[in-house]
Enzyme design. Structure first.
Site, mmCIF file in Angstrom:
data_model
loop_
_atom_site.group_PDB
_atom_site.id
_atom_site.type_symbol
_atom_site.label_atom_id
_atom_site.label_comp_id
_atom_site.label_asym_id
_atom_site.label_seq_id
_atom_site.Cartn_x
_atom_site.Cartn_y
_atom_site.Cartn_z
ATOM 1 N N HIS A 91 1.149 -1.079 -0.042
ATOM 2 C CA HIS A 91 0.091 -0.112 0.155
ATOM 3 C C HIS A 91 0.867 1.277 0.002
ATOM 4 O O HIS A 91 0.640 2.103 -0.920
ATOM 5 C CB HIS A 91 -0.770 0.075 1.222
ATOM 6 C CG HIS A 91 -1.741 1.029 1.442
ATOM 7 N ND1 HIS A 91 -1.412 2.485 2.071
ATOM 8 C CD2 HIS A 91 -2.897 1.682 0.817
ATOM 9 C CE1 HIS A 91 -2.100 3.192 1.952
ATOM 10 N NE2 HIS A 91 -3.239 2.855 1.142
ATOM 11 N N CYS A 115 35.289 4.428 -23.902
ATOM 12 C CA CYS A 115 34.333 4.213 -22.718
ATOM 13 C C CYS A 115 34.740 5.276 -21.668
ATOM 14 O O CYS A 115 34.446 4.731 -20.488
ATOM 15 C CB CYS A 115 34.082 2.943 -22.215
ATOM 16 S SG CYS A 115 35.538 1.870 -21.875
#
Length: 800
Positions: free
Chosen positions: A420, A751
């Site tokens: 919830h 990279c």
């Protein structure tokens, strides 16, 4: 209505167009039974009362005028919400069942019992509002559910309480906020044969990632016993993620994440007076996964079938019968948060400085919030909440919504991603950290804390006010480029956050990050556990690998799953995974690592990268890495994964590594496997032509290449002014290897960090004809723009 009264209709006579008659839940159950049963989706039988039954109850008891009056008095401010809700509920609870309605319900119940072969079949009695599950109104949790109801009297009592629950305080407030007329929303009751999940398991499932909106995964939460504990967040469930695009291939098992929850309690059948109750789970239940891999895949396939049928992302509840071991879907409704979120723009948060970590749990959302704690133990004390503070509590239910709306963030002890607290936090757009286990013990009211949900799956609570940056990214502003711009990713928990970026894949996925964060154990300590002298390390490994007869399988499974989350993010685009590139001092920091690593004066240029993979010191550890990649590609199905070898000093070393890989089932060229090499040593440039014969591509590691070309320790403060990736010697190295790779027909990318930090460096790379540039996600837009500008300056090719 198939011979039944206007007050009751069997599920198998309903379609989703019947929302006005039986509400969203019940019409959806009927739709699945009718349309999806033949595709293998199992839904327990049952029946629904109609909206006519609801209005008939009201009119036969003469309470319509009283309801109208009570609501008007509340709107006029003459009475409070609790007084109004209580008064209207009493009207229902004191009402008598009209004979025709009661007879129809009991007749349908007896028919269901006969079908089940039981005199008093146990049923779930659920509320289904006739305006629920609309695209912008879920009504989730607003009305009541009653489980393990048996017998005529108990059933009618539960149905009456369902009608009354249409006027709980939270339901009245929700309708008022959403603009629904209280006297035009009716309530249908779903009466469904109970699945014996009290001795099996149950949970919640989404056909979309609830945090990022990534639409290619199914998320499943699972706990022992009845499912209310998962929905309410009273238990920390198992969590599984499955990659949808690979589910159609029955030879694959694309489960990309399995996390075992604590599952300390389970809800089981009780007595007639108390139909359900919670009991502690056994140690064996806590240590085991609720679902087998086969069951996970079955549920995930059902989720894709249901999603395809409804044409939208779905929120489902499932249950497994402990007597038959059959799986069932017991509810399905449209997902109403991520599927309605704007996708063109999103904010990226990053911490720049922070205090010590106080606790952590599951992150809900992706924001960072600082503020004061307001600790509330019970819903009875919610009037003590301070607006704008960070709500800290054990768990939440619908009664908490009014103060959740006023919170800056939410932290709970219990609950998973489908609890919830998590669902409401998403709907409200609030960051939340759920399932911390100890937040109410380590935090106190008035304390300044930082709630960070920006670091992946783990939500962090830091002491004090952290500094952080927020960047807004707008995908519509990103230009197209011929040069591929890829991402550097390391953290599997954060990878899915970036799925919206139009990246050309992942140019660098760091295996060592997954090992150090998700596994934390030195692979050789698992291969040779019997040799391990460190008793504390032995104890930790025994605890961590509990449930694994073969301790090495723990390493393989967790490494494959961690890398799978990265591989899934941009599938089927290439994802280049660099094999482990720890230095010896970093390996020694892993659990059990000290017994297997040498001491080195200069680990930076010592026993690292390729030299380890064929060495007797680590060869068996590298075999585990290869097993994980093989599982990732062959069993999970991520054939888009490219393997990359770091710090390969010579051609002879390249040959040895490729030989060891082949021995472990990773043969270059077989099943489409490509193998790249890092270009970070001058010898990689000097012998580029020869290296290209052994590898399919190069990835330039500009940090190490600069360090070794200039002879400068990149970590030295004294020499920082000399460390320059744009030095002419370094640029010569990069230009040369790009040229040689092009001549050899090998791919070449970079990279390193330089293209992110220096726009002119990105332009230099484009001008030299590099194939790809891989950058950190927060730099992606800027680099993409720089690349587009650089490409615009290149000479236009002549028309032939």
């Amino acid at each position: 209505m198939n011979g039944q009264s206007t007050f009751v209709v069997d599920f198998d006579q309903l379609r989703r167009a019947d929302v006005a008659k039986v509400g969203g839940k019940n019409s959806s159950l009927g739709e699945m039974i009718q349309q999806l049963g033949q595709q293998g989706v199992d839904v327990p039988p049952g029946f629904a009362t109609t909206s006519d039954a609801y209005w008939n109850f009201i009119d036969e008891n003469g309470i319509r005028e009283s309801m109208d009056r009570l609501i008007e008095e509340w709107r006029a401010g003459k009475t409070s919400l609790p007084e109004t809700g209580q008064a209207i509920r009493q009207l229902f609870l004191r009402g008598d069942w009209p004979n025709a309605t009661a007879d129809a319900i009991l007749q349908a119940y007896r028919a269901l019992a006969t079908k089940a072969g039981q005199k008093d079949v146990s049923v779930a009695v659920r509320s289904s509002a006739t305006a629920e599950d609309l695209p912008d109104a879920s009504f989730a949790g607003q009305q009541e559910t009653f489980l393990n109801i048996k017998g005529d009297k108990a059933l009618l009592d539960a149905c009456r309480r369902c009608f009354a629950s249409l006027f709980t305080d939270r339901a009245i407030s929700y309708r008022q906020t959403r603009g629904f007329d209280h006297m035009k929303v009716a309530l249908s009751i779903g009466v469904q044969q109970m699945v014996r999940s009290d001795i099996g398991g149950s949970g919640v499932m989404f056909s979309i990632d609830t945090e990022t909106g990534f639409d290619k995964v199914v998320l499943i939460d699972a706990a022992w016993g009845l499912g209310e504990n998962v929905v309410q967040g009273a238990v920390d469930p198992d969590e599984y993620q499955v990659f949808k695009p690979l589910l159609e291939d029955s030879t694959l098992s694309p489960i990309i994440s399995k996390k075992r929850g604590h599952k300390k309690i389970k809800m089981i059948y009780g007595s007639a007076d108390q139909p359900t109750r919670n009991v502690p789970t056994s140690k064996a239940e806590r240590a085991a996964y609720v679902l087998s891999d086969a069951e996970i895949l079955t549920l995930a396939r059902w989720a894709t079938i249901i999603e395809r049928h409804y044409g939208c992302a779905m929120d489902m509840e499932w249950a497994r019968d402990g007597e038959t071991n059959r799986l069932y879907i017991v509810q399905a409704r449209p997902e109403t948060v991520q599927s309605n979120r704007e996708t063109a723009a999103f904010s990226s948060y990053s911490i720049t400085s922070k205090g010590k970590t106080l606790t952590k749990g599951l992150s809900i959302g992706d924001a960072i919030v600082t503020g004061q704690v307001c600790l509330i133990e019970s819903a009875h004390d919610i009037d003590q909440f301070v607006d704008g503070s960070i709500l800290v509590t054990s768990t939440t239910d619908p009664d908490w919504v009014p103060i959740m709306k006023r919170a800056a963030a939410i932290v709970t002890d219990h609950g998973g991603r489908t609890s919830h607290a998590a669902i409401v936090s998403r709907e409200l757009g609030l960051p939340a950290v759920v399932g911390t286990a100890n937040a109410t013990h380590v935090l106190h009211s008035g304390q300044e804390i930082t709630v960070s949900c920006a670091e992946g799956d783990e939500g962090m609570i830091y002491d004090g006010t952290a500094d952080f940056d927020v960047r807004t990214l707008n995908i519509d502003d990103i230009p197209e480029t011929r040069t591929k711009v890829m991402l550097n990713l390391a953290n599997p928990g954060a990878a899915l956050r970036w799925w919206k970026l139009p990246a050309d894949g992942v140019g660098l996925a760091r295996m060592e990050f997954v090992i150090s964060n998700a596994i934390r154990i030195h692979p050789m300590a698992l291969v040779h556990f019997d040799r391990l002298k460190d008793q504390a390390a032995r104890d930790e490994i025994e605890t961590t690998t509990a449930g694994y007869e073969d301790k090495t399988a723990y390493f393989v499974d967790h490494l494959a799953e961690g890398l799978a989350r990265i591989a899934a993010t941009f599938y089927p685009k290439p994802v280049i995974v660099r094999m482990s590139d720890f230095k010896t001092n970093e390996y020694a920091g892993l659990v059990g690592g000290k017994d297997f690593e040498p001491d080195e004066e200069n680990p930076m240029i010592g026993f690292r990268g390729a030299s380890r993979y064929y060495s007797p010191r680590y060869r068996e550890g590298f075999a585990l890495e290869c097993r994980a990649i093989r599982k990732l590609r062959s069993e999970l199905g991520f054939g888009n994964v490219v393997v990359m070898i770091p710090f390969c000093r010579s051609i002879g070393e390249a040959e040895k590594v490729l030989e060891v890989m082949a021995e472990n089932g990773l043969e270059r060229g077989k099943d489409g496997l490509q193998v790249y090499v890092m270009c970070e040593i001058p010898s990689n440039v000097i012998l580029a032509k020869q290296f290209a014969k052994h590898f399919d591509g190069f990835s330039i590691g500009s940090n190490d290449l600069t360090q070794l070309t200039l002879g400068v320790d990149r970590d030295s403060g004294e020499l920082a002014h000399l460390f320059d990736e744009q030095d002419e010697a370094v640029e010569w190295m990069i230009s040369t290897v790009i040229s040689e790779a092009g001549k050899a027909g090998a791919k070449i990318g970079i990279c390193g960090q330089a293209p992110s930090d220096h726009p002119e460096f990105a332009q230099f790379l484009v001008s030299r004809g590099i194939d790809s540039i891989s950058v950190t996600p927060d730099s992606f837009m800027a680099v993409k723009q720089n690349v587009a500008e650089a490409e615009a300056k290149l000479p236009k090719p002549r028309d032939v």
